[in-house]
Design an enzyme around this catalytic site. Structure first.
Site, PDB file in Angstrom:
ATOM      1  CG  HIS A  81      -1.806  -1.193   1.304  1.00 41.51           C
ATOM      2  ND1 HIS A  81      -2.465  -1.554   2.455  1.00 41.51           N
ATOM      3  CD2 HIS A  81      -2.117  -2.147   0.376  1.00 41.51           C
ATOM      4  CE1 HIS A  81      -3.147  -2.664   2.241  1.00 41.51           C
ATOM      5  NE2 HIS A  81      -2.946  -3.047   0.982  1.00 41.51           N
ATOM      6  CG  HIS A 238      -7.414  -3.404  -1.490  1.00 45.80           C
ATOM      7  ND1 HIS A 238      -6.842  -2.405  -0.730  1.00 45.80           N
ATOM      8  CD2 HIS A 238      -6.691  -4.526  -1.224  1.00 45.80           C
ATOM      9  CE1 HIS A 238      -5.829  -2.899  -0.036  1.00 45.80           C
ATOM     10  NE2 HIS A 238      -5.722  -4.187  -0.318  1.00 45.80           N
ATOM     11  CG  ASP A 242      -3.123  -5.234  -2.756  1.00 46.69           C
ATOM     12  OD1 ASP A 242      -2.772  -4.334  -1.971  1.00 46.69           O
ATOM     13  OD2 ASP A 242      -3.875  -6.179  -2.424  1.00 46.69           O
ATOM     14  CG  HIS A 265       0.280  -9.484  -2.745  1.00 47.36           C
ATOM     15  ND1 HIS A 265       0.270  -8.131  -2.978  1.00 47.36           N
ATOM     16  CD2 HIS A 265      -0.582  -9.703  -1.722  1.00 47.36           C
ATOM     17  CE1 HIS A 265      -0.563  -7.552  -2.126  1.00 47.36           C
ATOM     18  NE2 HIS A 265      -1.087  -8.479  -1.361  1.00 47.36           N
TER      19      HIS A 265
END
Length: 306
Positions: A81, A238, A242, A265
Protein backbone atom coordinates in the site's frame (compact mmCIF):
# COMPACT_ATOMS: atom_id res chain seq x y z
CA UNK A 1 5.55 21.24 -12.56
CA UNK A 2 8.16 19.24 -14.44
CA UNK A 3 6.61 15.80 -14.62
CA UNK A 4 9.64 14.25 -16.32
CA UNK A 5 11.91 15.03 -13.36
CA UNK A 6 12.54 12.76 -10.37
CA UNK A 7 10.68 13.57 -7.17
CA UNK A 8 11.02 13.02 -3.44
CA UNK A 9 9.19 14.41 -0.41
CA UNK A 10 9.99 17.81 1.11
CA UNK A 11 9.81 17.00 4.83
CA UNK A 12 10.14 13.89 6.99
CA UNK A 13 6.86 12.08 7.67
CA UNK A 14 6.23 10.16 10.92
CA UNK A 15 3.47 7.55 11.14
CA UNK A 16 2.63 5.10 13.93
CA UNK A 17 0.40 2.08 13.58
CA UNK A 18 0.11 -1.68 13.86
CA UNK A 19 1.13 -4.51 11.57
CA UNK A 20 -1.85 -6.25 9.96
CA UNK A 21 -0.41 -9.74 10.28
CA UNK A 22 1.99 -9.42 13.22
CA UNK A 23 -0.30 -7.29 15.37
CA UNK A 24 2.83 -5.50 16.62
CA UNK A 25 3.15 -1.71 16.97
CA UNK A 26 5.44 -0.03 14.45
CA UNK A 27 6.79 3.48 13.98
CA UNK A 28 7.53 4.51 10.42
CA UNK A 29 9.36 7.50 9.02
CA UNK A 30 9.56 8.55 5.38
CA UNK A 31 12.52 10.81 4.62
CA UNK A 32 13.59 12.77 1.53
CA UNK A 33 16.28 11.12 -0.57
CA UNK A 34 18.66 11.99 -3.39
CA UNK A 35 18.01 11.46 -7.11
CA UNK A 36 18.67 7.96 -8.48
CA UNK A 37 18.61 6.41 -4.99
CA UNK A 38 15.14 4.87 -5.41
CA UNK A 39 12.97 3.66 -2.54
CA UNK A 40 15.03 2.21 0.33
CA UNK A 41 13.74 0.54 3.51
CA UNK A 42 15.81 0.69 6.72
CA UNK A 43 15.01 -1.47 9.77
CA UNK A 44 15.97 0.87 12.63
CA UNK A 45 15.36 -1.86 15.22
CA UNK A 46 18.46 -3.60 13.86
CA UNK A 47 22.00 -2.24 14.11
CA UNK A 48 23.53 -3.93 11.06
CA UNK A 49 22.57 -5.43 7.70
CA UNK A 50 19.32 -3.48 8.06
CA UNK A 51 18.86 -2.07 4.54
CA UNK A 52 16.25 -3.81 2.37
CA UNK A 53 15.63 -2.81 -1.26
CA UNK A 54 12.14 -3.28 -2.74
CA UNK A 55 12.89 -5.21 -5.90
CA UNK A 56 11.11 -7.97 -7.75
CA UNK A 57 13.95 -10.43 -7.10
CA UNK A 58 14.00 -9.60 -3.38
CA UNK A 59 10.44 -10.83 -2.81
CA UNK A 60 10.68 -13.78 -0.44
CA UNK A 61 6.96 -14.28 0.19
CA UNK A 62 3.76 -13.16 -1.51
CA UNK A 63 1.21 -14.88 0.72
CA UNK A 64 -1.54 -12.33 1.53
CA UNK A 65 1.03 -9.53 1.42
CA UNK A 66 4.35 -8.77 -0.23
CA UNK A 67 7.49 -9.43 1.83
CA UNK A 68 11.00 -8.51 0.73
CA UNK A 69 14.32 -9.49 2.28
CA UNK A 70 18.02 -8.80 1.90
CA UNK A 71 20.86 -11.31 1.66
CA UNK A 72 21.07 -11.48 5.48
CA UNK A 73 17.43 -12.53 5.84
CA UNK A 74 16.23 -9.17 7.15
CA UNK A 75 12.63 -8.63 6.03
CA UNK A 76 10.08 -5.90 5.41
CA UNK A 77 6.49 -7.00 4.84
CA UNK A 78 3.10 -5.58 3.82
CA UNK A 79 4.74 -2.76 1.87
CA UNK A 80 2.34 -2.83 -1.10
CA UNK A 81 0.00 0.00 0.00
CA UNK A 82 2.88 2.37 0.73
CA UNK A 83 4.55 1.43 -2.55
CA UNK A 84 1.23 2.00 -4.32
CA UNK A 85 1.08 5.49 -2.82
CA UNK A 86 4.64 6.21 -3.99
CA UNK A 87 3.84 4.91 -7.46
CA UNK A 88 0.60 6.85 -7.85
CA UNK A 89 2.09 10.10 -6.56
CA UNK A 90 5.24 9.84 -8.64
CA UNK A 91 7.71 9.55 -5.74
CA UNK A 92 10.95 8.22 -7.20
CA UNK A 93 13.24 8.47 -4.18
CA UNK A 94 12.62 8.08 -0.44
CA UNK A 95 14.10 6.48 2.66
CA UNK A 96 11.57 4.50 4.70
CA UNK A 97 12.62 3.77 8.27
CA UNK A 98 10.62 1.37 10.44
CA UNK A 99 11.27 -0.19 13.84
CA UNK A 100 9.63 -3.53 13.13
CA UNK A 101 9.27 -5.92 10.21
CA UNK A 102 5.83 -4.89 9.00
CA UNK A 103 4.70 -1.59 7.46
CA UNK A 104 1.69 -0.34 9.49
CA UNK A 105 -1.66 -1.20 7.92
CA UNK A 106 -3.35 2.09 8.94
CA UNK A 107 -6.96 1.93 7.64
CA UNK A 108 -6.21 -0.89 5.18
CA UNK A 109 -5.78 1.42 2.20
CA UNK A 110 -3.16 3.90 0.95
CA UNK A 111 -5.20 6.92 2.08
CA UNK A 112 -3.10 7.87 5.13
CA UNK A 113 0.20 7.48 3.25
CA UNK A 114 -1.07 9.58 0.34
CA UNK A 115 -2.36 12.41 2.54
CA UNK A 116 0.81 12.51 4.63
CA UNK A 117 2.97 12.67 1.51
CA UNK A 118 0.84 15.48 0.10
CA UNK A 119 0.98 17.29 3.44
CA UNK A 120 4.77 17.01 3.43
CA UNK A 121 4.95 18.35 -0.10
CA UNK A 122 6.68 16.92 -3.16
CA UNK A 123 10.15 18.11 -4.15
CA UNK A 124 11.07 18.07 -7.84
CA UNK A 125 14.74 17.59 -8.69
CA UNK A 126 16.64 18.26 -11.90
CA UNK A 127 17.28 14.58 -12.65
CA UNK A 128 15.16 12.97 -15.40
CA UNK A 129 13.01 9.97 -14.59
CA UNK A 130 13.44 6.58 -16.20
CA UNK A 131 10.61 4.32 -17.31
CA UNK A 132 10.31 0.71 -18.36
CA UNK A 133 8.70 0.10 -21.72
CA UNK A 134 7.50 -3.33 -22.78
CA UNK A 135 8.84 -4.55 -26.11
CA UNK A 136 6.50 -7.51 -26.40
CA UNK A 137 3.70 -9.27 -24.59
CA UNK A 138 4.57 -11.43 -21.58
CA UNK A 139 2.00 -13.55 -19.76
CA UNK A 140 1.81 -15.90 -16.81
CA UNK A 141 -0.86 -18.46 -15.90
CA UNK A 142 -1.57 -20.36 -12.71
CA UNK A 143 -4.62 -22.55 -13.20
CA UNK A 144 -7.63 -20.25 -13.62
CA UNK A 145 -5.54 -17.23 -12.65
CA UNK A 146 -3.82 -15.23 -15.36
CA UNK A 147 -1.86 -12.01 -15.84
CA UNK A 148 -0.22 -10.40 -18.84
CA UNK A 149 1.60 -7.22 -19.73
CA UNK A 150 2.06 -5.86 -23.23
CA UNK A 151 3.36 -2.71 -24.93
CA UNK A 152 1.49 0.59 -24.68
CA UNK A 153 2.53 3.93 -26.12
CA UNK A 154 1.79 6.42 -23.38
CA UNK A 155 0.28 4.98 -20.21
CA UNK A 156 0.07 2.21 -17.66
CA UNK A 157 -3.30 0.55 -18.01
CA UNK A 158 -4.41 -1.97 -15.38
CA UNK A 159 -7.45 -4.09 -16.29
CA UNK A 160 -8.25 -6.25 -13.27
CA UNK A 161 -10.95 -8.84 -12.71
CA UNK A 162 -11.76 -10.72 -9.53
CA UNK A 163 -14.17 -13.61 -9.07
CA UNK A 164 -15.57 -14.71 -5.71
CA UNK A 165 -18.20 -17.30 -4.87
CA UNK A 166 -19.43 -14.92 -2.18
CA UNK A 167 -22.50 -13.24 -3.68
CA UNK A 168 -21.80 -9.79 -2.24
CA UNK A 169 -18.30 -9.62 -3.73
CA UNK A 170 -19.12 -11.69 -6.80
CA UNK A 171 -17.37 -10.80 -10.04
CA UNK A 172 -15.90 -7.31 -10.32
CA UNK A 173 -13.81 -5.77 -13.05
CA UNK A 174 -12.31 -2.32 -13.41
CA UNK A 175 -9.84 -0.61 -15.74
CA UNK A 176 -7.51 2.19 -14.67
CA UNK A 177 -5.21 4.47 -16.63
CA UNK A 178 -2.73 5.11 -13.84
CA UNK A 179 -1.12 8.28 -15.23
CA UNK A 180 -4.38 9.89 -16.35
CA UNK A 181 -7.36 8.84 -14.21
CA UNK A 182 -8.42 10.08 -10.80
CA UNK A 183 -6.74 7.68 -8.34
CA UNK A 184 -8.83 8.69 -5.31
CA UNK A 185 -11.00 5.54 -5.25
CA UNK A 186 -7.94 3.36 -5.77
CA UNK A 187 -6.00 5.00 -2.94
CA UNK A 188 -9.06 4.84 -0.62
CA UNK A 189 -9.95 1.18 -1.21
CA UNK A 190 -9.30 -1.11 1.75
CA UNK A 191 -8.09 -4.67 2.06
CA UNK A 192 -10.86 -7.21 2.63
CA UNK A 193 -11.56 -10.73 3.82
CA UNK A 194 -14.38 -13.17 4.38
CA UNK A 195 -15.58 -13.58 7.97
CA UNK A 196 -15.24 -17.36 7.77
CA UNK A 197 -11.54 -17.06 6.90
CA UNK A 198 -10.51 -15.01 9.95
CA UNK A 199 -10.09 -17.93 12.35
CA UNK A 200 -8.00 -19.85 9.83
CA UNK A 201 -5.78 -16.81 9.17
CA UNK A 202 -5.10 -16.28 12.86
CA UNK A 203 -4.42 -19.97 13.39
CA UNK A 204 -1.69 -19.60 10.77
CA UNK A 205 -0.20 -16.58 12.55
CA UNK A 206 -1.74 -14.04 10.18
CA UNK A 207 -4.16 -11.10 10.57
CA UNK A 208 -3.32 -10.71 14.27
CA UNK A 209 -3.62 -6.95 13.92
CA UNK A 210 -6.71 -7.08 11.72
CA UNK A 211 -9.95 -5.37 12.76
CA UNK A 212 -12.92 -3.56 11.31
CA UNK A 213 -10.77 -0.43 11.56
CA UNK A 214 -8.34 -1.67 8.91
CA UNK A 215 -10.14 -4.21 6.75
CA UNK A 216 -13.51 -4.80 5.14
CA UNK A 217 -15.06 -7.97 6.57
CA UNK A 218 -17.77 -9.70 4.53
CA UNK A 219 -20.10 -12.18 6.22
CA UNK A 220 -22.46 -13.92 3.80
CA UNK A 221 -24.17 -11.01 2.02
CA UNK A 222 -23.40 -8.36 4.63
CA UNK A 223 -20.52 -5.97 5.21
CA UNK A 224 -19.76 -5.80 8.94
CA UNK A 225 -18.01 -2.41 8.81
CA UNK A 226 -19.98 0.68 9.77
CA UNK A 227 -20.62 2.82 6.71
CA UNK A 228 -20.28 -0.01 4.23
CA UNK A 229 -18.10 0.44 1.15
CA UNK A 230 -16.24 3.62 0.21
CA UNK A 231 -16.92 3.11 -3.50
CA UNK A 232 -18.94 0.56 -5.44
CA UNK A 233 -15.85 -1.17 -6.84
CA UNK A 234 -13.84 -1.11 -3.62
CA UNK A 235 -12.94 -4.81 -3.73
CA UNK A 236 -11.42 -4.77 -7.22
CA UNK A 237 -10.03 -1.26 -6.72
CA UNK A 238 -8.04 -2.52 -3.74
CA UNK A 239 -6.63 -5.28 -5.93
CA UNK A 240 -5.55 -2.59 -8.41
CA UNK A 241 -3.85 -0.69 -5.56
CA UNK A 242 -1.99 -3.86 -4.58
CA UNK A 243 -1.00 -4.37 -8.21
CA UNK A 244 0.36 -0.82 -8.45
CA UNK A 245 2.45 -1.34 -5.31
CA UNK A 246 3.78 -4.68 -6.47
CA UNK A 247 4.55 -3.33 -9.95
CA UNK A 248 6.72 -0.63 -8.37
CA UNK A 249 9.11 -3.36 -7.26
CA UNK A 250 10.32 -3.13 -10.85
CA UNK A 251 12.21 -0.03 -9.65
CA UNK A 252 10.67 2.38 -12.15
CA UNK A 253 7.40 3.55 -13.59
CA UNK A 254 6.13 1.18 -16.26
CA UNK A 255 4.47 2.02 -19.56
CA UNK A 256 2.36 -0.93 -20.65
CA UNK A 257 -1.00 -2.66 -20.41
CA UNK A 258 -1.66 -5.18 -17.64
CA UNK A 259 -4.63 -7.55 -17.80
CA UNK A 260 -5.19 -9.70 -14.72
CA UNK A 261 -7.87 -12.20 -13.76
CA UNK A 262 -8.11 -13.47 -10.18
CA UNK A 263 -4.55 -12.43 -9.43
CA UNK A 264 -2.73 -11.21 -6.35
CA UNK A 265 0.74 -10.49 -5.02
CA UNK A 266 2.29 -13.77 -6.13
CA UNK A 267 0.93 -13.65 -9.67
CA UNK A 268 2.19 -10.08 -10.17
CA UNK A 269 5.62 -11.05 -8.88
CA UNK A 270 5.70 -14.14 -11.09
CA UNK A 271 4.91 -11.96 -14.11
CA UNK A 272 7.61 -9.40 -13.29
CA UNK A 273 10.22 -12.12 -12.81
CA UNK A 274 9.30 -13.53 -16.21
CA UNK A 275 9.58 -10.06 -17.79
CA UNK A 276 13.01 -9.34 -16.37
CA UNK A 277 14.54 -12.76 -17.02
CA UNK A 278 14.90 -11.78 -20.69
CA UNK A 279 16.25 -8.35 -21.65
CA UNK A 280 14.48 -8.58 -25.00
CA UNK A 281 11.16 -8.18 -23.17
CA UNK A 282 11.72 -4.59 -22.08
CA UNK A 283 13.78 -1.44 -22.39
CA UNK A 284 14.59 1.28 -19.87
CA UNK A 285 14.18 4.80 -21.24
CA UNK A 286 15.21 8.13 -19.77
CA UNK A 287 12.32 10.57 -20.15
CA UNK A 288 12.86 14.18 -21.18
CA UNK A 289 10.55 16.92 -22.44
CA UNK A 290 10.89 15.80 -26.06
CA UNK A 291 9.63 12.26 -25.43
CA UNK A 292 7.35 12.90 -22.45
CA UNK A 293 3.97 11.20 -22.96
CA UNK A 294 1.21 13.77 -22.48
CA UNK A 295 -0.55 11.51 -19.98
CA UNK A 296 2.52 10.96 -17.83
CA UNK A 297 1.14 12.79 -14.87
CA UNK A 298 -2.02 12.56 -12.83
CA UNK A 299 -4.23 15.62 -12.57
CA UNK A 300 -5.07 14.69 -8.98
CA UNK A 301 -1.48 14.24 -7.82
CA UNK A 302 -1.44 17.21 -5.49
CA UNK A 303 -4.97 17.11 -4.16
CA UNK A 304 -5.59 15.66 -0.69
CA UNK A 305 -8.11 12.82 -0.70
CA UNK A 306 -11.10 12.65 1.61
Amino acid sequence: MEFHKQKTIKKTISIAGVGLHSGKPVNLKIKPSNPNSGIVFVRTDLKQDNIVIPHVNNVCSAVLCTTISNSHGVKVSTLEHLMGAFFGLGIDNAIVELDNEEVPIMDGSAKVFVNEILKSGIETTQSPIKVIRLNKKVEFHDGKKSISIEPSKINLEIDFELKYENKLIGNQRNRLLVYEDDLTDTFNSRTFCLFEDIEKLRANGLARGGSLENAIVVKDEKILNNGGLRNENEFVNHKILDCMGDIYLSGYKIIGKIVCSQGGHKLTNDLLRKVFENKENYSITEINEKNLPHTFFNKYLYKSIA
